[in-house]
Structure formats: C-alpha cells, structure tokens
Design an enzyme around this catalytic site. Sequence first.
Site, PDB file in Angstrom:
ATOM      1  CD  GLN A 252     103.769  29.064  32.337  1.00  0.00           C
ATOM      2  OE1 GLN A 252     104.621  29.903  32.098  1.00  0.00           O
ATOM      3  NE2 GLN A 252     102.496  29.229  32.006  1.00  0.00           N
ATOM      4  CB  ALA A 372     106.221  37.887  44.461  1.00  0.00           C
ATOM      5  CG  ASP A 441      95.284  31.125  35.632  1.00  0.00           C
ATOM      6  OD1 ASP A 441      94.536  30.140  35.621  1.00  0.00           O
ATOM      7  OD2 ASP A 441      96.450  31.085  36.058  1.00  0.00           O
TER       8      ASP A 441
END
Length: 572
Positions: A252, A372, A441
């Site tokens: 993504q 982040a 995940d």
Amino acid sequence: MILFRKFRVLILMVFLVACTMHIMIDLLPKLEKRAAGSSSSAGGGGGCSCAHTPGEEPRSWAKQRARAAAAEPGWPNKHSLRLLQDFSNEPNSNLTSHSREKVTERGESGKRVRQLQLGSEKRGLMRDTASGQKQRAVQGFSRLKALYENPLYGTDLPHLTEDDTLFNLNADIRFYPKAAGQQEWHNEGNVEEEYSPAGEASAESYPNWLRFHIGINRYELYSRHTPVIGALLKDLVSQRITSVAMKSGGTQLKLIMSFQNYGQALFKPMKQTREQETPPDFFYFSDFERHNAEIAAFHLDRILDFRRVPPVAGRLVNMTREIRDVTRDKKLWRTFFVSPANNICFYGECSYYCSTEHALCGKPDQIEGSLAAFLPDLALAKRKTWRNPWRRSYHKRKKAEWEVDPDYCDEVKQTPPYDQGTRLLDIMDMTIFDFLMGNMDRHHYETFEKFGNETFIIHLDNGRGFGKHSHDEMSILVPLTQCCRVKRSTYLRLQLLAKEEFQLSSLMEESLLQDQLAPILIQPHLEAMDRRLRLVLKVLADCVEKEGFSSVVENDLNGQPSSHHHQAHGGR
C-alpha cells in the site's frame, strides 16, 4: 514501390513528431520556470497572494512549482544530514530523494489546527468530546502519571558501555558531511545555527530527531522519561515539509517526508474512518493499513514499557502545498486529480490499492495521516531482518507449520537465536503486543546489527492493528500458549494494567488525547483491549498452573523487591 517508400517516409515523420512533442513536454516545466523567473525579476519585489479554488489549482501546478523553485535560488541540492536518515522501515529499500522547500506562510500551522475541525457533524462531536476529556485529565487525576510513578516503571538499565550504545558521541562521525556544502540546519525556531561535529557540541543543540538517534541503546529505543520524545512528536506535527517521495515496496502507498530540520518520517495516509471495521471475510493480508493504528501502537508500546516502536504522531496534511507542490517524484505527481466532488485526490503507485478506485481524497485538500520518525540510516546503523517463527502462510488455503504442530515451540527453542538469551521472551512480548491490537501481520522483525542477538526487537509496521473490535483473534496468542514463557517484568505490568485504578483502556484514552488527531480510537477498540488483556492473563495463569511459576515466568528484575514476586505468584 513508390507508395511503399512514401509510407515509410510518413511513418518516419510521425515518429519524429512524436519524439519532438515528448521532448517539448519534458522541457515545458523548465521553460515555465525560466519565464516565471524573468517575469519576477522584471516586476521587482512586488508579489500577489491569490486564493485558488480546488477546481482551479490543477491547471497551475507547473507554474506553482516553477515559482517555488525560483523563490529559493540558494537552497542546497543535497540535504546536509542525509547520511543519518533511513528512508524506510525495511533495510532492503533505502531510498534517496532531493527536494527544495516551497516557501509557506507562518500561519499555516494555525490553519491546520483549525481545519482539523472540518468534517461531518459526528466527527465534530467526537473531537468536542476528546477536548472535554483532555481538559478533565489535566484538571483531575492522571492515571498515566500514576502509572509511570509505579516502581515497575522505575527500574534502572545496566551500566551502558560503548558497545551498548548505538552511537558514540566521541567518535569521529560528522553529522553533516562536507560534501553537502551546507554547514547548518533549521532548528525548531526556524533560526539557522551552526553546529560542530559530534563530541564538540552539546547534544542539546542537536535537532530532536538526532537526539532520538543518539539515545538508542542495546535495551531500548528511548528512555522512559526523556523529554526528547515529546519534543520529537511536536516536530512531526509542526515542522515544515520540504520534500515528499513514494516509498518503494510494500502493498500500500506510503510516503517519505523530509522536514525543514532535515528530519525524516514515514507518512501513512488515512484510508478508513475510525468507525469502519475490517469486513469478516477479509484476509489479514488484504486488509487496509490504518494511520490511527500506527499512532495507537506507539502509545500502547510505551504504556507496556517496551519502548520498541519509533515515535509516531498524527498530522493533518495539506495535499496541495505539503505533498503535490514539494514532491519531485513524477510518478506520484502525475496521480493527482480533482474528484467529481471537487476534492483533491491522488493514488500513487504500489502493489495493491493504488488506483483511481482506491484514491486518497482530501476535504477539499486536507488529509489525516500518521508520521513515524525514521530510524538512523543503514549506512551508520545496520539492521538485521529476521523471519518471525510464527509467521503466517499468507495463503488462502495453506496453513503454517505452527498452526498444525502443537509442539512447534520445542523446535523453535532449539534453534538459534531462540535457544539462548532473551530473544524468545521478546517474541512473547511482541505476541502480547500484537494480540492487544489484533494485529495478524507480523511476518518479520528487525534488530540493530551492532548489538548482535542480545538486544530488543523493533516493533515496526503496525498499521494492520485495531481493525476489529468485535473479534479477538486467539491465533495471535499461539506463541504464548505453545511456549508458556514470559518475562517477569511483562507479567507484573500486565497485572498492573488490569487493575481498576489503572485500567489499560483508560490509560490509552488519556495517552492518545495528547495527539493532534484525537480521538484516535473509538470506545469499542479501547474496551476490546481490556477484554484481550484478561485473556492474556488467563493464558498465563493456565501456563503457571500447568508448568509452575518458575518455569513460566523468567526473572528479569534482579534487585527488585521480592514482594513483587509474591504478589504476582499469588495473583494467579
């Protein structure tokens, strides 16, 4: 024969015309830039501040980029501190990107805060509620402050040697290479100051992202009560974005953002509202990554006292000024368009969900996202990527070995690096962390290569957490049920967080109110964490009953009062 020759000449002419048009298209931005520069010099110092509607903006993109470049002739081509930044969360996808700043007005940060109130009536009510809760938390009792004052959150690290710190301040490392030709960076106050190589200036003079890097050691990404993390979180929200590029790899779209003070962050844009649950028929590997999950994961990791997630903050980004106008990534720039609702959208390039059907759209050009902070560049601090022993099959029909072999942990325990040290116990910490979030995940993890096998696991890429609040995925806890091992510090903190006077959901709610995009999680997700915490403690209680306390709980709190041990033992 003559017709055939004429046909060949015609084909050649068409080919030459096509090549000419292609060259002209590539040269058009440069020609416009030169024209804009000459017009600005002819017009003197006068300027025009014009407002554009979202429908008008796409027609003037090239001109805006040309004016932005012409406004800053002295901006360096290379970022001075490039070597100290890692451009991804994955060692095999280090990128480089060069950009120039686009001059923005000082009032933009205030506008972003005001625009945060835009949205539906329901969204506004959620924010009003969060604001009221934040005021009450400030005025009244703070569970979070009480938690961090608990003795379990006051344990000391072993004495740190040069081998235990990621960087040595006295080492001959220059934090801005001479080749960059720029011996200064912009600090938080937008004032240019000169800095010396490490060891010749106090660490307090470095930008916060660099102070964060310097503080990394064998045992933690950052210390418990350091003010650097709070300052870095503010930088992620307020620092001016100077360049944007797509991150290569991944399923993504993720963006690499560079700031005025040469800091870097990974931006995950909002794809779903907070109320949307993952559909029950979705496989974990086809789920969306959620920006609010990245934010919540950082706060949960800190409350659990792991401190293994790099700092993450939410930010409202102007897609026009802070992404489109500053990017030099042509592939990204070409995917911008105006939707039928007159909103600015883009979709980028990635393996999945990068198409006009899955475009990311602003309101009209404002979009939420998580930022982040990047870890140090791999050129200075190499990291090793490890395959998670309990990795899922990522297949619609096949199962992983651990799913069919109940004695799988016995095999793992005999395999390096899990046969000694704390690595297996760190996997158990990560398992609990993922279960509380509902994150399935976790296929790989990373460690800093300098520290060998005696170091912590870095908890990266948590975007697939907090997808379902109505379902507890017990398969995430399989490593814990199979191995029946846990650190004593983790065991005691879990018991503490389950107590009514603390309560994990209340602590998370209070901590998340500090983020600009609060509320980050809706109430059902907060309540789900309390429910899952009880399930973790139930699994550990069953392990203790079956194998004995000393076989399950590994003592990592040497020198701590023995009363903790009796309390934990009796609590089962």
